[in-house]
Scaffold this active site. Structure first.
Site, short mmCIF file in Angstrom:
data_model
loop_
_atom_site.label_atom_id
_atom_site.label_comp_id
_atom_site.label_asym_id
_atom_site.label_seq_id
_atom_site.Cartn_x
_atom_site.Cartn_y
_atom_site.Cartn_z
N LYS A 72 0.80 -1.22 0.00
CA LYS A 72 0.00 0.00 0.00
C LYS A 72 0.84 1.27 0.00
CE LYS A 72 -4.17 -1.99 2.05
NZ LYS A 72 -5.21 -1.86 3.10
N ASN A 93 -5.00 1.88 -1.58
CA ASN A 93 -5.37 0.49 -1.87
C ASN A 93 -6.06 0.34 -3.22
OD1 ASN A 93 -7.92 1.59 -1.35
ND2 ASN A 93 -8.62 -0.16 -0.14
N ASP A 109 -10.65 2.13 2.29
CA ASP A 109 -10.99 1.34 3.47
C ASP A 109 -11.89 2.09 4.44
OD1 ASP A 109 -9.59 -0.94 2.69
OD2 ASP A 109 -7.72 -0.28 3.62
N GLY A 133 -6.94 -0.17 18.69
CA GLY A 133 -5.87 -0.33 17.72
C GLY A 133 -5.40 1.00 17.17
N ALA A 134 -4.16 1.03 16.67
CA ALA A 134 -3.59 2.27 16.13
C ALA A 134 -2.74 1.99 14.89
CB ALA A 134 -2.76 2.97 17.19
N GLY A 136 -2.55 0.65 10.58
CA GLY A 136 -3.02 1.21 9.32
C GLY A 136 -4.53 1.19 9.19
N ALA A 137 -5.16 0.10 9.63
CA ALA A 137 -6.61 0.00 9.56
C ALA A 137 -7.27 1.04 10.45
CB ALA A 137 -7.07 -1.40 9.94
N ASN A 156 -4.61 1.69 22.46
CA ASN A 156 -3.73 0.73 21.83
C ASN A 156 -2.79 0.15 22.88
OD1 ASN A 156 -2.75 -0.45 19.22
ND2 ASN A 156 -0.84 0.51 19.85
#
Length: 279
Positions: A72, A93, A109, A133-134, A136-137, A156
């Site tokens: 990516k 992406n 995304d 979470g921290a 890419g998503a 995170n």
């Protein structure tokens, strides 16, 4: 079966590895549905070959491609033109090639995530959203939520990554990982962007005892389709939104750029792709 000709429009998905990708299933489903002379193929591409493959695809007349791990960021570097979303992500992406020889790129995304929630009648403006979470998503999800008017908080396991993400986004709050369970009651939406609960990953037990009765719980993981987080939410009687819809919605922009039709995500497509996950 829809047959292709010498005039076929061709697109692809590039990754290393690529065997896991469900993108060929859903794009070829849409091609068949709309009787389009075209094909969408998986290409296993090593990192050192990626730039040459992109140039080769453009020269060969491909309409564009999706890119997945680990390409990516490299795809972003290949682009001549990127939008604001891609600039904020530092990655793309989805690529499409135009007749003037330019390579355009974006990241779909986050928009796919938001579209999936809206399909489930979840409104986001002024809602307080906690993101687990921290990576890419999380970055894609958080940016899209901010664009839709949500107030985001990130937690995170590594606090520094959460702090860096908030700095990069220029918005948002942070809470420590060990605190999010107790502080859950103040949020309207809970989003898991981590691999916790993913099939084959560590067995993490989600504790939702402090959640309000109105909390909406969603997970971007779609294997398994009903993750441990979603199971915990269902047991508590909370509204849940599964992650498969994000995968399907994020694909729509690319398909429209390559094949000229804006496809829809419906029950038939969802079940078709979901059935492939069981095999």
């Amino acid at each position: 079966m829809q047959l292709i000709t010498g005039k076929a429009k061709i697109a692809a998905v590039l990754g290393w590895p690529i065997e896991h990708s469900r993108s060929p299933l859903l794009h070829n489903f849409w091609l068949q549905r709309h009787q389009i002379d075209g094909a969408y193929i998986p290409l296993a591409v090593k990192a050192e070959d990626f730039k040459n493959v992109i140039q080769g695809m453009k020269a060969a007349g491909f309409k564009g491609c999706n890119v997945t791990i680990p390409h990516k960021e490299a795809a972003y570097q290949c682009c001549d033109i990127v939008d604001e979303t891609a600039k904020k992500m530092g990655s793309v992406n989805t690529l499409w090639f135009t007749e003037d020889g330019k390579i355009h790129g974006t990241s779909t995304d986050g928009d796919g995530f938001v579209a999936n929630l809206k399909d489930a009648d979840v409104t986001l403006t002024d809602k307080k959203v906690l993101i687990l979470g921290a990576g890419g998503a999380a970055r894609s999800v958080a940016y899209a939520l901010l664009q839709d008017g949500a107030q985001i908080t990130i937690t995170n396991r590594t606090l520094q990554r959460a702090e860096q993400l908030v700095r990069d986004l220029g918005a948002g709050q942070i809470i420590e990982w060990k605190s999010w369970i107790k502080e859950l009651g103040q949020f309207d939406v809970l989003v898991n962007t981590t691999s916790l609960g993913m099939e084959g990953k560590d067995d993490y037990l989600f504790d939702l005892q402090h959640a309000s009765n109105d909390l909406v719980v969603t997970d971007i993981v779609y294997v398994p389709r009903v993750t441990p987080l979603l199971k915990a939410a269902e047991l508590k009687g909370l509204k849940t939104v599964e992650g498969l819809g994000m995968l399907l919605h994020q694909a729509r922009l690319g398909f429209s750029k390559w094949f000229g039709i804006n496809p829809v995500v419906d029950h038939e497509l969802t079940e078709f792709v979901a059935n492939s996950l069981k095999k």
